[in-house]
Design a protein around this motif. Structure first.
Motif, PDB file in Angstrom:
ATOM      1  N   LEU A 172     -75.112 108.820  27.463  1.00 51.12           N
ATOM      2  CA  LEU A 172     -75.487 109.656  27.786  1.00 51.12           C
ATOM      3  C   LEU A 172     -76.675 110.241  27.895  1.00 51.12           C
ATOM      4  N   GLY A 223     -67.991 115.768  27.483  1.00 50.81           N
ATOM      5  CA  GLY A 223     -69.620 115.838  28.038  1.00 50.81           C
ATOM      6  C   GLY A 223     -69.927 116.480  29.659  1.00 50.81           C
ATOM      7  N   TYR A 247     -65.602 109.776  24.068  1.00 51.98           N
ATOM      8  CA  TYR A 247     -67.537 108.734  23.859  1.00 51.98           C
ATOM      9  C   TYR A 247     -66.248 107.059  23.000  1.00 51.98           C
ATOM     10  N   THR A 258     -73.901 120.338  24.524  1.00 50.56           N
ATOM     11  CA  THR A 258     -74.334 119.653  23.375  1.00 50.56           C
ATOM     12  C   THR A 258     -73.653 118.510  22.944  1.00 50.56           C
ATOM     13  N   PRO A 259     -73.413 117.347  23.343  1.00 50.81           N
ATOM     14  CA  PRO A 259     -72.079 116.634  22.811  1.00 50.81           C
ATOM     15  C   PRO A 259     -72.130 116.319  21.878  1.00 50.81           C
TER      16      PRO A 259
END
Length: 512
Positions: free
Chosen positions: A462, A381, A347, A387-388
């Motif tokens: 996302l 993800g 991320y 849930t990220p």
């Protein structure tokens, strides 16, 4: 005619059904194959080879005349068949990386061509072939409840010369130092297990597992011994249940470890197989984003400057770097930090999870492909069914290492900083830096990104991905194929709703 027992990642004689059944069928040749092609894979490393070699030698010391050969499996089996005539090939099922999957298919073709039966038995609670996830947990429990297979008595082995163990350089492996690595072998694994359950080392495990420092001692640390089969999953599960029963029979004050700690440990043994099942069911998890909407979105690979900083523990984020440096030196880090490292790479740095995933696989002595690649996709993800989790590296630092001891141990360059700045060196003023002799970028690297801006950018990406056409339909299909059904704290109606609407947000620690 001989029975060949092919030892892979099952380096033990206890609870070893292929060895037990082969011994009843005729003279046995216990075979260990060192495959140069495997050790050339990007997810293998010298620390894996060393642990495997130590485990094999420990097995030989038990009296098993293990024959070690180097080469391609089909070539070596052909040679043994010419010299001895193989009546049967025996092994445990393996859920390995893509290379071992291809090799097993080649061996299967060879066996069919030669008319040799290849009998493979389950090693974990993983089911080969079509899987019904609604009944998977019950299958796991039944398998683990079966009596462990005894050692074969009067084992008649075929004399055969072993090859010398190849050097690291001959296999193309870099000798990256790992001074704190665990030692392989069943004896070491059993001693570790006893200290965890019997001697009180695991007291407080349920809480301590989240900390990289406390977890290194309080976690069972059996993951490497399970990954290489020095201990069987079944005997480990049964020993844990026995310990729970024994603890329940004595006063709480006299217990060496809490019952809640043992319950947490048992739950993680279950999840161990749950994640391996994902790779068994869908081998492409190692190489391809599970959800098609994520394919090709991350372009930063091993040639990107961020990758090198991440791979060596020089990102400028002390807690991230401490975790990486600890992992490089010991071959282990607790699960929460593994998740954080993967999430940070995916991320904040927007690295391709295959690049960061291979680097972490090389560093984990306990590398288990099914767990590793399923978790790598989940924490980046790409599975889209959880849930990220975009971990804030500074918050994690303050939460998991509030006194900075772990950072100071592995990133000693920060020791000159004022205490609070150990978590955020970039906040030190020019006056403070001069006073303590700290030179940003020289004493310690400057942070390679602004983590708050990077996190916001990742969330925006996302959100865009999750709004694409067909996203929810693919998400539901992934959940039905791979999602856990073991949610005992929820009602049957809630579970049916998840199957209709998609997954819940549950994620958990997986430290073994």
């Amino acid at each position: 005619m001989i029975q060949v027992v092919w030892f892979k990642r099952d380096l033990r004689v206890d609870d070893h059904r292929p060895l037990f059944e082969a011994a009843a069928a005729g003279p046995v040749l216990p075979l260990l194959i060192i495959e140069p092609g495997y050790w050339a894979c990007p997810d293998t490393a010298a620390r894996h080879y060393a642990f495997w070699q130590e485990s094999a030698r420990d097995l030989i010391e038990t009296g098993l005349p293990l024959v070690v050969k180097t080469g391609a499996a089909t070539d070596l089996l052909s040679q043994l068949h010419r010299e001895h005539t193989i009546a049967g090939l025996w092994s445990h099922e393996e859920t390995g990386n893509d290379w071992t999957y291809a090799r097993d298919r080649a061996v299967s073709r060879w066996c069919k061509q030669e008319g040799i039966p290849w009998v493979q038995h389950r090693q974990f609670g993983v089911v080969r072939g079509p899987v019904n996830r609604d009944r998977w947990a019950q299958q796991w429990e039944r398998f683990m409840a079966e009596p462990p297979v005894p050692r074969p008595e009067g084992l008649g082995c075929v004399p055969e010369r072993s090859d010398p163990w190849p050097s690291l350089s001959s296999l193309g492996l870099e000798d990256e130092p790992c001074p704190g690595r665990q030692t392989g072998g069943r004896k070491a694994g059993l001693a570790l297990f006893e200290s965890f359950l019997g001697s009180g080392r695991g007291r407080g495990y349920r809480k301590a597992m989240s900390s990289p420092e406390a977890g290194a001692d309080a976690c069972s640390r059996l993951s490497s011994y399970l990954a290489y089969g020095c201990l069987s999953m079944r005997e480990t599960v049964q020993a844990a249940y026995k310990a729970k029963r024994d603890l329940a029979a004595i006063p709480p004050a006299a217990r060496s470890i809490g019952i809640d700690d043992v319950n947490s440990f048992i739950a993680r043994l279950h999840w161990h197989c749950h994640f391996i099942q994902k790779l068994e069911t869908e081998p492409q998890i190692e190489n391809r984003d599970l959800h098609p909407a994520f394919r090709g979105i991350r372009s930063h690979g091993t040639d990107h400057p961020h990758y090198q900083a991440f791979a060596t523990g020089n990102t400028g984020f002390p807690f991230i770097d401490a975790c990486m440096r600890s992992l490089i030196a010991t071959g282990w880090i607790n699960f929460r930090m593994r998740a954080m490292l993967t999430a940070f790479a995916s991320y904040h740095l927007w690295l391709d999870w295959r690049a960061s995933g291979n680097r972490l696989a090389q560093l984990f002595t306990d590398y288990e492909p099914g767990i590793h690649w399923s978790q790598t996709q989940m924490q980046s993800g790409s599975t889209a069914i959880n849930t990220p989790r975009i971990y804030n590296p500074v918050k994690q630092s303050r939460d998991q290492d509030p006194d900075g001891r772990f950072i100071l141990k592995w990133v000693p360059e920060t020791s000159v900083l004022p205490f609070d700045a150990v978590h955020e060196p970039w906040t030190v003023s020019a006056v403070e830096a001069r006073a303590c002799g700290y030179v940003p970028g020289e004493t310690y690297p400057e942070r390679i990104i602004d983590h708050e801006k990077a996190a916001r950018a990742a969330r925006e990406r996302l959100t865009q991905i999750r709004r694409t056409d067909g996203f929810r339909e693919h998400q539901r299909a992934i959940f039905l194929k791979h999602g856990s059904r073991k949610r005992s704290r929820h009602t049957p109606a809630q579970q049916r709703a998840w199957k209709r609407k998609g997954p819940a947000d549950d994620q958990l620690e997986l430290d073994v």
